[in-house]
Design a protein around this motif. Structure first.
Motif, PDB file in Angstrom:
ATOM      1  N   VAL A  89       1.608  -3.297  -7.290  1.00 21.62           N
ATOM      2  CA  VAL A  89       2.462  -2.485  -7.407  1.00 21.62           C
ATOM      3  C   VAL A  89       3.650  -2.922  -8.929  1.00 21.62           C
ATOM      4  O   VAL A  89       4.241  -2.023  -9.257  1.00 21.62           O
ATOM      5  N   SER A  90       3.534  -4.437  -9.177  1.00 18.38           N
ATOM      6  CA  SER A  90       4.334  -4.092 -10.103  1.00 18.38           C
ATOM      7  C   SER A  90       3.800  -3.721 -11.834  1.00 18.38           C
ATOM      8  O   SER A  90       4.605  -2.496 -12.693  1.00 18.38           O
ATOM      9  N   LYS A  91       2.738  -3.315 -11.187  1.00 23.45           N
ATOM     10  CA  LYS A  91       2.020  -2.656 -13.113  1.00 23.45           C
ATOM     11  C   LYS A  91       2.070  -1.566 -12.705  1.00 23.45           C
ATOM     12  O   LYS A  91       2.378  -0.642 -13.725  1.00 23.45           O
TER      13      LYS A  91
ATOM     14  N   MET B 210       0.291  -1.443  -0.082  1.00 25.40           N
ATOM     15  CA  MET B 210       0.005   0.089   0.395  1.00 25.40           C
ATOM     16  C   MET B 210       1.141   1.300  -0.208  1.00 25.40           C
ATOM     17  O   MET B 210       0.564   2.283  -0.929  1.00 25.40           O
ATOM     18  N   VAL B 211       1.831   1.127   0.769  1.00 28.77           N
ATOM     19  CA  VAL B 211       2.598   1.958   1.239  1.00 28.77           C
ATOM     20  C   VAL B 211       3.385   3.049  -0.223  1.00 28.77           C
ATOM     21  O   VAL B 211       3.972   3.476  -1.003  1.00 28.77           O
ATOM     22  N   GLN B 212       4.425   1.334  -1.092  1.00 28.73           N
ATOM     23  CA  GLN B 212       4.992   1.365  -2.071  1.00 28.73           C
ATOM     24  C   GLN B 212       4.616   2.131  -3.312  1.00 28.73           C
ATOM     25  O   GLN B 212       4.657   3.238  -4.346  1.00 28.73           O
ATOM     26  N   LEU B 213       3.002   1.529  -2.943  1.00 28.47           N
ATOM     27  CA  LEU B 213       1.868   2.107  -4.702  1.00 28.47           C
ATOM     28  C   LEU B 213       1.883   4.034  -4.276  1.00 28.47           C
ATOM     29  O   LEU B 213       2.118   4.422  -5.579  1.00 28.47           O
ATOM     30  N   ALA B 214       1.707   4.414  -2.912  1.00 31.68           N
ATOM     31  CA  ALA B 214       1.318   5.176  -2.993  1.00 31.68           C
ATOM     32  C   ALA B 214       3.086   6.131  -3.035  1.00 31.68           C
ATOM     33  O   ALA B 214       3.049   7.158  -3.318  1.00 31.68           O
ATOM     34  N   ALA B 215       4.143   5.389  -2.649  1.00 35.65           N
ATOM     35  CA  ALA B 215       5.139   6.396  -3.248  1.00 35.65           C
ATOM     36  C   ALA B 215       5.431   6.417  -4.826  1.00 35.65           C
ATOM     37  O   ALA B 215       5.598   7.313  -5.664  1.00 35.65           O
TER      38      ALA B 215
ATOM     39  N   SER C 151       3.956   0.807 -14.588  1.00 27.12           N
ATOM     40  CA  SER C 151       3.232   2.506 -15.179  1.00 27.12           C
ATOM     41  C   SER C 151       3.375   4.177 -15.033  1.00 27.12           C
ATOM     42  O   SER C 151       4.039   4.780 -16.306  1.00 27.12           O
ATOM     43  N   SER C 152       4.590   3.843 -13.625  1.00 28.44           N
ATOM     44  CA  SER C 152       5.451   5.459 -13.331  1.00 28.44           C
ATOM     45  C   SER C 152       6.464   4.891 -14.164  1.00 28.44           C
ATOM     46  O   SER C 152       6.817   6.316 -14.881  1.00 28.44           O
ATOM     47  N   LEU C 153       6.964   4.305 -14.786  1.00 30.44           N
ATOM     48  CA  LEU C 153       7.777   4.161 -15.319  1.00 30.44           C
ATOM     49  C   LEU C 153       7.428   4.743 -17.032  1.00 30.44           C
ATOM     50  O   LEU C 153       8.076   5.723 -17.518  1.00 30.44           O
ATOM     51  N   ALA C 154       6.699   3.881 -17.399  1.00 26.94           N
ATOM     52  CA  ALA C 154       6.175   4.911 -18.960  1.00 26.94           C
ATOM     53  C   ALA C 154       5.320   5.711 -18.784  1.00 26.94           C
ATOM     54  O   ALA C 154       6.200   6.935 -19.830  1.00 26.94           O
TER      55      ALA C 154
ATOM     56  N   LEU D 111      10.693  -2.551  -8.247  1.00 28.67           N
ATOM     57  CA  LEU D 111       9.238  -3.157  -7.264  1.00 28.67           C
ATOM     58  C   LEU D 111       9.077  -3.407  -8.282  1.00 28.67           C
ATOM     59  O   LEU D 111       7.594  -4.458  -8.879  1.00 28.67           O
ATOM     60  N   ILE D 112       9.410  -3.892 -10.369  1.00 34.58           N
ATOM     61  CA  ILE D 112       8.721  -4.125 -11.493  1.00 34.58           C
ATOM     62  C   ILE D 112       9.079  -6.585 -10.847  1.00 34.58           C
ATOM     63  O   ILE D 112       8.338  -6.614 -11.215  1.00 34.58           O
ATOM     64  N   ASN D 113       9.734  -6.312 -10.153  1.00 28.84           N
ATOM     65  CA  ASN D 113       9.870  -7.649  -9.330  1.00 28.84           C
ATOM     66  C   ASN D 113       8.921  -8.361  -8.635  1.00 28.84           C
ATOM     67  O   ASN D 113       9.108  -9.827  -7.283  1.00 28.84           O
ATOM     68  N   SER D 114       7.728  -7.506  -8.116  1.00 32.00           N
ATOM     69  CA  SER D 114       6.467  -7.348  -6.811  1.00 32.00           C
ATOM     70  C   SER D 114       6.098  -8.142  -6.919  1.00 32.00           C
ATOM     71  O   SER D 114       6.403  -8.632  -7.913  1.00 32.00           O
ATOM     72  N   GLN D 115       5.796  -9.488  -6.374  1.00 31.09           N
ATOM     73  CA  GLN D 115       4.765 -10.297  -5.778  1.00 31.09           C
ATOM     74  C   GLN D 115       3.747  -9.329  -6.026  1.00 31.09           C
ATOM     75  O   GLN D 115       2.531 -10.023  -6.662  1.00 31.09           O
ATOM     76  N   GLU D 116       3.112  -8.487  -5.682  1.00 28.69           N
ATOM     77  CA  GLU D 116       1.891  -8.459  -5.848  1.00 28.69           C
ATOM     78  C   GLU D 116       1.482  -7.312  -7.157  1.00 28.69           C
ATOM     79  O   GLU D 116       2.222  -5.828  -7.158  1.00 28.69           O
TER      80      GLU D 116
END
Length: 163
Positions: free
Chosen positions: A116-118, A84-89, A122-125, A108-113
């Motif tokens: 988060v990886s999505k 949840m915090v990673q997403l907000a970040a 998206s943030s990188l794009a 975070l691309i490797n996140s199991q969640e």
């Protein structure tokens, strides 16, 4: 993590969350430093709420005086154990175009969640589209060599071709 800012009491917890939420509208140094302290809360929903409000304040006033630089705050939040915090970040990095944190997004691309990886991709794009194409592509060209999942590879190739 440090002691909770408020003890476990459902209605107090709810009020505290609402305060953190509302402080995002108060573009003052006091509000900002209160929110930065709340980032140490033991509850991930409080940490993510505080972070969202900090980002909101920074969007409204990039000159706001934070106890520590927003870049550092986001960098720490990207490593938070809570998805949840990673997403907000990730959303914060995107909204504030913190391109110097591209390297911190990559793991975070490797996140199991899945969310988060999505969002990391998206943030990188988004950063690639916002004028940081070269930086994003350079790092993703390395990263793709170690990415196994087909859907992630496809998304990375998509970004590499587009920008």
């Amino acid at each position: 993590h440090k002691q909770p800012v408020l003890e476990e009491n459902a209605s107090e917890t709810k009020i505290y969350w609402e305060i953190l939420r509302a402080l995002g509208n108060l573009v003052t140094d006091n509000a900002a430093s209160f929110l930065v302290r709340a980032l140490d809360d033991y509850a991930p929903d409080m940490r993510s709420c505080a972070l969202e409000s900090i980002v909101e304040i920074c969007e409204k006033d990039s000159q706001i005086d934070l106890p520590k630089p927003i870049e550092q705050i986001l960098q720490i939040a990207l490593k938070d154990p809570s998805a949840m915090v990673q997403l907000a970040a990730l959303l914060g990095v995107t909204k504030l175009k913190q391109a110097n944190l591209i390297n911190n997004i990559i793991p975070l691309i490797n996140s199991q969640e899945n969310t988060v990886s999505k969002q990391a991709l998206s943030s990188l794009a988004y950063l690639a589209k916002s004028g940081y194409g070269v930086d994003v592509k350079t790092i993703l060209e390395e990263k793709i060599k170690t990415v196994k999942e087909e859907h992630k590879r496809k998304r990375i190739l998509d970004i590499l071709q587009k920008y």
